[in-house]
Design a protein around this motif. Structure first.
Motif, PDB file in Angstrom:
ATOM      1  N   GLU A   1      51.963  40.753  63.385  1.00  0.00           N
ATOM      2  CA  GLU A   1      51.106  41.566  64.262  1.00  0.00           C
ATOM      3  C   GLU A   1      50.365  41.910  62.418  1.00  0.00           C
ATOM      4  O   GLU A   1      50.562  41.539  61.444  1.00  0.00           O
TER       5      GLU A   1
ATOM      6  N   HIS B   1      59.050  34.967  63.625  1.00  0.00           N
ATOM      7  CA  HIS B   1      58.439  36.431  63.774  1.00  0.00           C
ATOM      8  C   HIS B   1      58.710  36.924  61.891  1.00  0.00           C
ATOM      9  O   HIS B   1      59.273  37.218  61.351  1.00  0.00           O
ATOM     10  N   VAL B   2      57.508  36.982  61.199  1.00  0.00           N
ATOM     11  CA  VAL B   2      57.356  37.421  60.754  1.00  0.00           C
ATOM     12  C   VAL B   2      56.355  38.408  60.052  1.00  0.00           C
ATOM     13  O   VAL B   2      55.436  39.260  60.727  1.00  0.00           O
TER      14      VAL B   2
ATOM     15  N   TYR C   1      48.408  49.880  67.539  1.00  0.00           N
ATOM     16  CA  TYR C   1      50.414  49.268  66.989  1.00  0.00           C
ATOM     17  C   TYR C   1      50.028  50.330  65.962  1.00  0.00           C
ATOM     18  O   TYR C   1      51.552  50.187  66.192  1.00  0.00           O
TER      19      TYR C   1
HETATM   20 ZN    ZN Z   1      55.921  41.978  63.380  1.00  0.00          ZN
END
Ligand code: ZN
Ligand code: ACO
Length: 161
Positions: free
Chosen positions: A120, A81-82, A146
């Motif tokens: 994201e 996860h970046v 988000y």
């Molecule tokens: Zn994230």
């Protein structure tokens, strides 16, 4: 002669965090307490990288390793996860962001056995979306509202190899 020097991509150290946090502050609306940066450095330091140029930190990428259902295959997988990447405004558009991402993906695979890597990004963030698409990331879904200001995110993903 700065332009002739090679940028060095290396693991972040505690002493880099002031510079990393400053680059985050001038680059993004998503900020984190110092403990968040320190925890990621401690737990997933092999995939927390900085770009160094003439002894200065000019960019960073901070990641973590997770386990979950994949976005590209609906089986239980190791996921990279970046969390955050940024390059200082004065040093953009010379391939540093690409170098940081390529190395982070490589290391998420090698050290944390990640099979997919995801992130994201704001739907309005064209530079970043272009960078990710060039590296083979696909838009997997839209995450509505988000961000705190209400903007949507794309969840983007690719296999690590
Ligand atoms: Zn994230
Ligand atoms: N406009 C259009 N395309 C762009 C732009 C831009 N301003 N910047 C990068 N790209 C695309 C281009 O296709 C570029 O290739 P090219 O220069 O050959 O045309 C490609 O991305 C690679 O560019 P790099 O030079 O490797 O990227 P850079 O070092 O400039 O870093 C980054 C890109 C990290 C997105 C930088 O613009 C930045 O720090 N932005 C602010 C912070 C940010 O938005 N971070 C990502 C948030 S999402 C997250 O953190 C998970």
């Amino acid at each position: 002669m700065e332009g002739l020097r090679e940028v060095l991509i290396r693991e972040a150290r505690k002493e880099d965090l002031d510079q990393v946090i400053n680059i985050n502050l001038v680059s993004l609306k998503e900020h984190y307490p110092r403990s968040f940066w320190r925890d990621h450095l401690m737990l997933w330091g092999k995939a927390f990288l900085v770009a160094e140029l003439t002894s200065r930190v000019v960019g960073y990428v901070m990641c973590r390793a997770e386990t979950g259902v994949g976005y590209l295959r609906s089986s239980w997988r190791r996921l990279g996860h970046v969390i955050s990447i940024a390059v200082h405004p004065n040093y953009r558009r010379r391939g540093i962001g690409t170098k940081l991402m390529v190395k982070a993906i490589e290391r998420l695979r090698e050290y944390y056995r990640a099979e997919e890597v995801y992130l994201e990004v704001r739907v309005s963030n064209e530079p970043a979306i272009k960078l990710y698409e060039k590296l083979g990331f696909m838009k997997a879904k839209v995450l509505r509202h988000y961000y705190l200001d209400g903007e949507d995110a794309y969840l983007m993903v690719r296999e690590t190899s």
